[in-house]
Design a protein around this motif. Structure first.
Motif, PDB file in Angstrom:
ATOM      1  N   THR A 268       0.827  -1.209   0.000  1.00 21.23           N
ATOM      2  CA  THR A 268       0.000   0.000   0.000  1.00 21.23           C
ATOM      3  C   THR A 268       0.859   1.255   0.000  1.00 21.23           C
ATOM      4  O   THR A 268       0.651   2.175  -0.797  1.00 21.23           O
ATOM      5  CB  THR A 268      -0.933   0.001   1.231  1.00 21.23           C
ATOM      6  OG1 THR A 268      -1.996  -0.930   1.019  1.00 21.23           O
ATOM      7  CG2 THR A 268      -1.542   1.380   1.466  1.00 21.23           C
ATOM      8  N   PHE A 269       1.853   1.304   0.888  1.00 23.46           N
ATOM      9  CA  PHE A 269       2.732   2.476   0.970  1.00 23.46           C
ATOM     10  C   PHE A 269       3.566   2.639  -0.301  1.00 23.46           C
ATOM     11  O   PHE A 269       3.778   3.762  -0.783  1.00 23.46           O
ATOM     12  CB  PHE A 269       3.635   2.375   2.199  1.00 23.46           C
ATOM     13  CG  PHE A 269       2.976   2.816   3.470  1.00 23.46           C
ATOM     14  CD1 PHE A 269       2.900   4.164   3.782  1.00 23.46           C
ATOM     15  CD2 PHE A 269       2.421   1.902   4.338  1.00 23.46           C
ATOM     16  CE1 PHE A 269       2.285   4.602   4.953  1.00 23.46           C
ATOM     17  CE2 PHE A 269       1.801   2.312   5.508  1.00 23.46           C
ATOM     18  CZ  PHE A 269       1.734   3.661   5.824  1.00 23.46           C
ATOM     19  N   LEU A 270       4.043   1.523  -0.847  1.00 29.81           N
ATOM     20  CA  LEU A 270       4.858   1.593  -2.060  1.00 29.81           C
ATOM     21  C   LEU A 270       4.074   2.198  -3.217  1.00 29.81           C
ATOM     22  O   LEU A 270       4.625   2.970  -4.016  1.00 29.81           O
ATOM     23  CB  LEU A 270       5.365   0.192  -2.445  1.00 29.81           C
ATOM     24  CG  LEU A 270       6.445  -0.416  -1.544  1.00 29.81           C
ATOM     25  CD1 LEU A 270       6.770  -1.839  -1.997  1.00 29.81           C
ATOM     26  CD2 LEU A 270       7.702   0.448  -1.565  1.00 29.81           C
ATOM     27  N   LEU A 271       2.792   1.860  -3.324  1.00 27.48           N
ATOM     28  CA  LEU A 271       1.989   2.413  -4.416  1.00 27.48           C
ATOM     29  C   LEU A 271       1.626   3.872  -4.158  1.00 27.48           C
ATOM     30  O   LEU A 271       1.815   4.727  -5.029  1.00 27.48           O
ATOM     31  CB  LEU A 271       0.708   1.595  -4.616  1.00 27.48           C
ATOM     32  CG  LEU A 271      -0.242   2.155  -5.683  1.00 27.48           C
ATOM     33  CD1 LEU A 271       0.409   2.106  -7.069  1.00 27.48           C
ATOM     34  CD2 LEU A 271      -1.566   1.429  -5.692  1.00 27.48           C
ATOM     35  N   LEU A 272       1.113   4.163  -2.972  1.00 26.09           N
ATOM     36  CA  LEU A 272       0.619   5.510  -2.696  1.00 26.09           C
ATOM     37  C   LEU A 272       1.713   6.566  -2.743  1.00 26.09           C
ATOM     38  O   LEU A 272       1.441   7.736  -3.040  1.00 26.09           O
ATOM     39  CB  LEU A 272      -0.079   5.543  -1.338  1.00 26.09           C
ATOM     40  CG  LEU A 272      -1.385   4.748  -1.226  1.00 26.09           C
ATOM     41  CD1 LEU A 272      -2.025   4.957   0.142  1.00 26.09           C
ATOM     42  CD2 LEU A 272      -2.370   5.156  -2.323  1.00 26.09           C
ATOM     43  N   PHE A 273       2.954   6.164  -2.458  1.00 26.31           N
ATOM     44  CA  PHE A 273       4.055   7.131  -2.469  1.00 26.31           C
ATOM     45  C   PHE A 273       5.013   6.883  -3.638  1.00 26.31           C
ATOM     46  O   PHE A 273       6.189   7.255  -3.583  1.00 26.31           O
ATOM     47  CB  PHE A 273       4.790   7.090  -1.128  1.00 26.31           C
ATOM     48  CG  PHE A 273       3.930   7.540   0.024  1.00 26.31           C
ATOM     49  CD1 PHE A 273       3.717   8.887   0.259  1.00 26.31           C
ATOM     50  CD2 PHE A 273       3.290   6.606   0.823  1.00 26.31           C
ATOM     51  CE1 PHE A 273       2.903   9.303   1.305  1.00 26.31           C
ATOM     52  CE2 PHE A 273       2.473   7.010   1.876  1.00 26.31           C
ATOM     53  CZ  PHE A 273       2.278   8.360   2.112  1.00 26.31           C
ATOM     54  N   SER A 274       4.483   6.268  -4.688  1.00 25.74           N
ATOM     55  CA  SER A 274       5.267   6.036  -5.900  1.00 25.74           C
ATOM     56  C   SER A 274       4.997   7.141  -6.910  1.00 25.74           C
ATOM     57  O   SER A 274       4.151   8.020  -6.699  1.00 25.74           O
ATOM     58  CB  SER A 274       4.894   4.682  -6.510  1.00 25.74           C
ATOM     59  OG  SER A 274       3.575   4.728  -7.041  1.00 25.74           O
TER      60      SER A 274
END
Length: 439
Positions: A268-274
């Motif tokens: 989730t974090f990897l996508l939202l802050f990509s």
């Protein structure tokens, strides 16, 4: 005087399969969806995966009747010259049409209301168990209730992602953020991104992200070749670490599932802050912040670090039941390498899915996903109808000599572990081969 039809062949259509040049065919008419891919509600992955081919069955599966009216704006003026509909597709489309006439896609009965009430009771019970008692065992029970609440919430998020379970798109989006981001800490944007790709490319080793779990798991020896994930755009390296992990995957499967939720938080974090384009990024981040506010606060109310760690672990272990079920539905089914094809939609879904047989009184526990094939064929169909249509799907599979696999929860576990063990034995052989070769 009617204009003479213009045609393109399937070979010519195949040439338009790149991000800057996306054409698809639906019922023999050719559409240019290059620009539409940028704003497509289902993301660009489904269009990229099916570009350059006929996508009629996939379009029927994922879109309501109102979507047909929007196609004309993308019409190229061309028709597919060698357009042929298989007998399986004819029967599938007929069945979808019958369900539509019966209004099954709109009739949700009271499943949503009952589920929301049940989830509310579970969350209230979990919070009360933490705040209203000093008992260690009550606290652990509260952790179990929270984990089970997450399971039921995930089913609601899944439903809202496939169809409007609420009265409007706005309320449905609100339900998605609340059930996904705020209550579970898992972004609905991440779920849609991966889940749509999974449905379109069910059990493709290089296109379906739900089978790409190296270095921990490999469901097929084809993954030993370090194939490239088209979804993630990187090589799935079968290196020394992967060989070691896969060699023992039939032992580590359940322990890893118990902490599998951590991976979902990370993804989730990897996508939202990509740098990737994420629909409603700010709203998704806000929802995640809500979760990472209330959850740590709840855990901090426990009297000591031992109970806090055990509380979180218990909640994760209970939630692993759902993670395991997702694996049971696909890990021991047929796999393939390569892109999905629009002209064998029904066949690929039957090959890549496994149902979990259970009594009707257990349907709430599985959230409808025990009818995995039925769901994959008709993803917009509310879960309350899946048991009803199951005999029709089974008959259609029998008519066209296609697999319809349904096993008990226990037998599905046995099949999954057997699949993992077979790949593990092969991986272990590669390790010994490397040791003997290099001394």
């Amino acid at each position: 005087m009617a204009m003479e039809k213009k045609y393109v062949t399937q070979e010519e259509l195949k040439q338009h399969n790149k991000p800057g040049d996306l054409w698809i065919s639906i019922q023999g008419k050719v559409y240019n969806v290059t620009d539409w891919a940028k704003t497509h509600p289902g993301g660009d992955i489904p269009l990229l995966n099916l570009a350059g081919q006929d996508a009629t069955d996939a379009f029927i599966a994922f879109h309501p009747a109102t979507a047909w009216a929007h196609l004309d704006q993308f019409f190229t003026g061309y028709h597919l010259k060698d357009f042929v509909v298989s007998e399986v597709s004819k029967d599938y489309r007929k069945l979808a049409s019958e369900f539509s006439k019966l209004g099954l896609f709109e009739k949700k009965e009271h499943t949503v209301v009952k589920s929301l009430l049940f989830v509310t009771l579970l969350f209230v019970g979990a919070v009360y168990g933490v705040l209203g008692s000093n008992s260690f065992f009550v606290h652990m029970g509260a952790g179990a209730l929270l984990g089970f609440a997450w399971v039921q919430v995930a089913y609601l998020g899944h439903d809202s992602g496939h169809y409007n379970m609420m009265t409007s798109k706005g309320f449905n989006q609100l339900a998605q953020i609340l059930t996904g981001n705020c209550l579970t800490g898992i972004s609905i944007a991440w779920w849609k991104w991966t889940h749509n790709a999974h449905h379109i490319a069910c059990n493709s080793l290089d296109y379906d992200p739900d089978l790409q779990h190296l270095p921990f798991f490999a469901v097929s020896t084809s993954l030993f070749k370090s194939i490239t994930s088209v979804f993630y755009g990187r090589e799935l390296s079968f290196d020394t670490m992967a060989k070691f992990c896969v060699s023992y995957q039939h032992y580590t499967f359940y322990p890893v599932m118990c902490v599998g939720r951590i991976n979902l938080f990370i993804q989730t974090f990897l996508l939202l802050f990509s740098n990737r384009k994420v629909p409603n990024r700010a709203l998704n981040i806000l929802g995640i912040l809500v979760f990472w506010t209330w959850f740590p606060l709840l855990v901090s109310c426990l009297p000591n670090w031992t109970e806090r760690i055990l509380f979180v672990l218990v909640s994760f272990v209970v939630t692993s039941i759902q993670h395991i079920q997702f694996c049971l539905n696909h890990f021991s089914a047929d796999t393939y390498v390569g892109p999905p094809k629009g002209n064998n939609w029904f066949e690929k879904q039957t090959a890549g899915t496994i149902d979990i047989s259970c009594s009707s009184w257990m349907d709430w526990f599985h959230g409808g996903l025990q009818f995995q094939l039925e769901h994959h064929l008709f993803p917009r169909l509310p879960r309350c109808h899946l048991r009803r249509i199951s005999p029709l799907v089974k008959d259609l599979c029998k008519k066209h000599d296609l697999p319809y696999r349904s096993f008990s929860f226990y037998d599905a576990n046995v099949r999954t572990i057997k699949t993992l063990r077979e790949a593990a034995v092969q991986a272990r052989g590669l390790i010994w081969e490397a040791v003997n070769t290099h001394g």
